[in-house]
Design a protein around this motif. Structure first.
Motif, PDB file in Angstrom:
ATOM      1  N   ALA A   1      -0.851  -7.423   0.562  1.00 32.23           N
ATOM      2  CA  ALA A   1      -0.300  -7.144   1.887  1.00 32.23           C
ATOM      3  C   ALA A   1      -1.205  -6.196   2.661  1.00 32.23           C
ATOM      4  O   ALA A   1      -1.686  -5.194   2.125  1.00 32.23           O
ATOM      5  N   GLY A   2      -1.413  -6.526   3.929  1.00 36.10           N
ATOM      6  CA  GLY A   2      -2.173  -5.658   4.824  1.00 36.10           C
ATOM      7  C   GLY A   2      -1.417  -5.488   6.131  1.00 36.10           C
ATOM      8  O   GLY A   2      -0.387  -6.140   6.354  1.00 36.10           O
ATOM      9  N   VAL A   3      -1.916  -4.620   6.977  1.00 33.41           N
ATOM     10  CA  VAL A   3      -1.334  -4.429   8.304  1.00 33.41           C
ATOM     11  C   VAL A   3      -2.459  -4.505   9.335  1.00 33.41           C
ATOM     12  O   VAL A   3      -3.638  -4.417   8.995  1.00 33.41           O
ATOM     13  N   CYS A   4      -2.078  -4.666  10.593  1.00 35.25           N
ATOM     14  CA  CYS A   4      -3.040  -4.606  11.700  1.00 35.25           C
ATOM     15  C   CYS A   4      -2.454  -3.670  12.751  1.00 35.25           C
ATOM     16  O   CYS A   4      -1.240  -3.676  12.982  1.00 35.25           O
ATOM     17  N   ASN A   5      -3.321  -2.912  13.373  1.00 32.22           N
ATOM     18  CA  ASN A   5      -2.908  -2.074  14.510  1.00 32.22           C
ATOM     19  C   ASN A   5      -1.814  -1.063  14.158  1.00 32.22           C
ATOM     20  O   ASN A   5      -1.007  -0.700  15.011  1.00 32.22           O
ATOM     21  N   TYR A   6      -1.779  -0.617  12.910  1.00 35.45           N
ATOM     22  CA  TYR A   6      -0.822   0.412  12.482  1.00 35.45           C
ATOM     23  C   TYR A   6      -1.489   1.779  12.567  1.00 35.45           C
ATOM     24  O   TYR A   6      -2.686   1.908  12.306  1.00 35.45           O
ATOM     25  N   ASP A   7      -0.685   2.797  12.892  1.00 33.31           N
ATOM     26  CA  ASP A   7      -1.197   4.163  12.783  1.00 33.31           C
ATOM     27  C   ASP A   7      -0.848   4.703  11.396  1.00 33.31           C
ATOM     28  O   ASP A   7      -0.191   4.017  10.591  1.00 33.31           O
TER      29      ASP A   7
ATOM     30  N   ALA B   1       5.228   1.797   5.509  1.00 32.00           N
ATOM     31  CA  ALA B   1       5.111   0.465   4.891  1.00 32.00           C
ATOM     32  C   ALA B   1       4.822   0.594   3.397  1.00 32.00           C
ATOM     33  O   ALA B   1       5.366  -0.156   2.570  1.00 32.00           O
ATOM     34  N   ASP B   2       3.987   1.569   3.058  1.00 34.84           N
ATOM     35  CA  ASP B   2       3.604   1.822   1.670  1.00 34.84           C
ATOM     36  C   ASP B   2       4.792   2.143   0.764  1.00 34.84           C
ATOM     37  O   ASP B   2       4.722   1.971  -0.449  1.00 34.84           O
ATOM     38  N   GLN B   3       5.869   2.645   1.347  1.00 37.03           N
ATOM     39  CA  GLN B   3       7.045   2.993   0.541  1.00 37.03           C
ATOM     40  C   GLN B   3       7.764   1.755   0.007  1.00 37.03           C
ATOM     41  O   GLN B   3       8.468   1.815  -0.989  1.00 37.03           O
ATOM     42  N   THR B   4       7.565   0.617   0.692  1.00 39.95           N
ATOM     43  CA  THR B   4       8.196  -0.631   0.251  1.00 39.95           C
ATOM     44  C   THR B   4       7.250  -1.450  -0.612  1.00 39.95           C
ATOM     45  O   THR B   4       7.650  -2.059  -1.599  1.00 39.95           O
ATOM     46  N   LEU B   5       5.989  -1.468  -0.227  1.00 44.79           N
ATOM     47  CA  LEU B   5       5.005  -2.328  -0.884  1.00 44.79           C
ATOM     48  C   LEU B   5       3.629  -1.713  -0.679  1.00 44.79           C
ATOM     49  O   LEU B   5       3.333  -1.205   0.400  1.00 44.79           O
ATOM     50  N   GLU B   6       2.783  -1.776  -1.695  1.00 43.35           N
ATOM     51  CA  GLU B   6       1.452  -1.193  -1.523  1.00 43.35           C
ATOM     52  C   GLU B   6       0.644  -1.978  -0.496  1.00 43.35           C
ATOM     53  O   GLU B   6       0.434  -3.179  -0.628  1.00 43.35           O
TER      54      GLU B   6
ATOM     55  N   SER C   1       6.848  -8.813   0.029  1.00 41.46           N
ATOM     56  CA  SER C   1       6.963  -8.570  -1.416  1.00 41.46           C
ATOM     57  C   SER C   1       7.501  -9.811  -2.126  1.00 41.46           C
ATOM     58  O   SER C   1       7.026 -10.203  -3.197  1.00 41.46           O
ATOM     59  N   ARG C   2       8.480 -10.458  -1.495  1.00 40.81           N
ATOM     60  CA  ARG C   2       9.053 -11.683  -2.062  1.00 40.81           C
ATOM     61  C   ARG C   2       7.996 -12.791  -2.118  1.00 40.81           C
ATOM     62  O   ARG C   2       7.884 -13.524  -3.102  1.00 40.81           O
ATOM     63  N   LEU C   3       7.192 -12.887  -1.064  1.00 39.31           N
ATOM     64  CA  LEU C   3       6.129 -13.901  -1.021  1.00 39.31           C
ATOM     65  C   LEU C   3       5.083 -13.652  -2.109  1.00 39.31           C
ATOM     66  O   LEU C   3       4.551 -14.593  -2.693  1.00 39.31           O
ATOM     67  N   ILE C   4       4.828 -12.368  -2.393  1.00 43.03           N
ATOM     68  CA  ILE C   4       3.884 -12.018  -3.467  1.00 43.03           C
ATOM     69  C   ILE C   4       4.469 -12.436  -4.815  1.00 43.03           C
ATOM     70  O   ILE C   4       3.780 -13.040  -5.647  1.00 43.03           O
ATOM     71  N   GLU C   5       5.757 -12.157  -5.017  1.00 45.76           N
ATOM     72  CA  GLU C   5       6.427 -12.555  -6.270  1.00 45.76           C
ATOM     73  C   GLU C   5       6.360 -14.063  -6.471  1.00 45.76           C
ATOM     74  O   GLU C   5       6.231 -14.558  -7.595  1.00 45.76           O
TER      75      GLU C   5
ATOM     76  N   PRO D   1      13.121  -2.912  10.992  1.00 46.44           N
ATOM     77  CA  PRO D   1      12.677  -1.862  10.070  1.00 46.44           C
ATOM     78  C   PRO D   1      11.442  -2.327   9.290  1.00 46.44           C
ATOM     79  O   PRO D   1      11.378  -3.476   8.829  1.00 46.44           O
ATOM     80  N   ILE D   2      10.475  -1.431   9.153  1.00 46.00           N
ATOM     81  CA  ILE D   2       9.245  -1.758   8.414  1.00 46.00           C
ATOM     82  C   ILE D   2       9.589  -2.195   6.988  1.00 46.00           C
ATOM     83  O   ILE D   2       8.978  -3.114   6.440  1.00 46.00           O
ATOM     84  N   SER D   3      10.606  -1.556   6.404  1.00 48.12           N
ATOM     85  CA  SER D   3      10.998  -1.900   5.024  1.00 48.12           C
ATOM     86  C   SER D   3      11.455  -3.353   4.929  1.00 48.12           C
ATOM     87  O   SER D   3      11.130  -4.056   3.968  1.00 48.12           O
ATOM     88  N   GLU D   4      12.189  -3.840   5.934  1.00 48.19           N
ATOM     89  CA  GLU D   4      12.663  -5.240   5.917  1.00 48.19           C
ATOM     90  C   GLU D   4      11.481  -6.208   5.939  1.00 48.19           C
ATOM     91  O   GLU D   4      11.435  -7.183   5.177  1.00 48.19           O
ATOM     92  N   THR D   5      10.517  -5.916   6.805  1.00 47.27           N
ATOM     93  CA  THR D   5       9.330  -6.775   6.924  1.00 47.27           C
ATOM     94  C   THR D   5       8.600  -6.872   5.588  1.00 47.27           C
ATOM     95  O   THR D   5       8.265  -7.969   5.126  1.00 47.27           O
ATOM     96  N   PHE D   6       8.377  -5.721   4.949  1.00 41.79           N
ATOM     97  CA  PHE D   6       7.563  -5.744   3.737  1.00 41.79           C
ATOM     98  C   PHE D   6       8.351  -6.117   2.481  1.00 41.79           C
ATOM     99  O   PHE D   6       7.749  -6.514   1.478  1.00 41.79           O
TER     100      PHE D   6
END
Length: 329
Positions: free
Chosen positions: A167-173, A180-185, A156-160, A147-152
């Protein structure tokens, strides 16, 4: 050099960012470590303060080369951009490809971004890069098994913890970005874009513009095709991924070179190389924030950095666009 703000963050990247894929050797035939280090340093001296790499590039080699190149440079003068989610050392997720490492041994590469894996990968990257934080941490490819939420949540924990800034993404539509934005900007999307490969302009780039996500364009030179130095009888080194790529078939090379011949007089007029003209056009394209450009040596790196000096008028951009259209791109 010019610098542009990434999304809603306070992170600024150099408009020409050093792309360190080829520096890792993997899929490019080979690399010379010393030449790669000199290339990164030569770019830095001209204001290329941002470097994009990934663990999969040479299975750690590219990140280690970047780490060596930045030793002695004040960390707050650099922006380190790396990735996660491509594992060659763990058989989990979706098989992305069968490949060979730099020693010529068979490896299976998986797209996997489970929570524990993201945390583990970050620790490994920090060690290889010789730093205690990453400015922009991006998922390399969508992982359809997690799940995208699990990844981000993991990012989010790493940012804390202060190990990652943004956080960024690659090759996302657009839909994946929105989720992804719903979990972390998410501040950016790194996607393929070049004069001859503009498919992302249909949906993904407009989504990024509308939602203030920066676009980091990778392969803006279409892996060397747009330099004008590739001929129909070009010989690729063993292990070079461009062999067999549709863009590098003789008819595609001929079509591209015919187009480049049309715009070369403009490059000459600007006292610029074709590569510099291509990059100048790329960074003025609507929605494109940063161009990620690789270099094998200091000379190429300097040439890339100096592309920032190629200023194009509206009429000149229109001329290039017209030639692209009439060439069938």
């Amino acid at each position: 050099m010019e610098y542009r703000k990434i999304g809603n963050s306070d992170l600024e990247l150099s408009v020409i960012t050093f792309g360190a894929w080829a520096a890792g050797g993997w899929m490019w035939g080979s690399t010379d470590r010393n030449d790669a280090i000199k290339a990164i340093k030569a770019g830095y001296d001209l204001g290329v303060t941002s470097i994009d790499t990934a663990p999969i590039y040479g299975q750690g080699d590219s990140e280690e080369i970047v780490g060596d190149a930045i030793k002695g440079i004040s960390r707050d003068k650099l922006q380190i951009v790396t990735k996660f989610g491509m594992r060659w050392d763990l058989a989990k997720g979706n098989l992305a490809m069968k490949s060979k490492n730099n020693a010529g041994e068979d490896i299976d590469v998986y797209k996997y971004a489970g929570k524990e894996s993201v945390i583990y990968e970050c620790e490994q990257s920090l060690k290889r890069l010789g730093t205690d934080y990453i400015d922009l941490y991006q998922i390399h490819w969508p992982d359809l098994t997690t799940p995208i939420s699990e990844t981000f949540e993991a990012v989010s924990r790493l940012i804390e913890q202060g190990k990652v800034r943004y956080a960024g993404v690659c090759n996302y539509d657009g839909a994946q970005l929105k989720e992804a934005d719903q979990t972390l900007e998410i501040v950016s999307n790194q996607i393929p874009f070049s004069m001859v490969n503009r498919g992302v302009e249909k949906e993904t780039v407009p989504y990024c513009i509308e939602n203030n996500k920066s676009v980091l364009a990778y392969s803006p030179m279409e892996r060397g095709l747009l330099t004008g130095k590739i001929t129909a009888d070009y010989k690729f080194e063993e292990g070079d991924h461009r062999q067999g790529n549709p863009y590098f078939k003789p008819e595609s090379i001929a079509k591209t070179n015919a187009f480049l011949a049309k715009i070369k007089p403009l490059a000459d007029e600007k006292q610029a190389t074709l590569s510099q003209l291509v990059l100048g056009w790329t960074i003025e394209r609507p929605g494109i924030t940063i161009a990620l450009v690789g270099a094998r040596n200091a000379k190429q790196s300097i040439q890339n950095a100096e592309a920032i000096n190629v200023k194009l008028t509206t009429d000149e951009i229109q001329f290039i666009n017209t030639e692209l259209k009439s060439a069938g791109f």
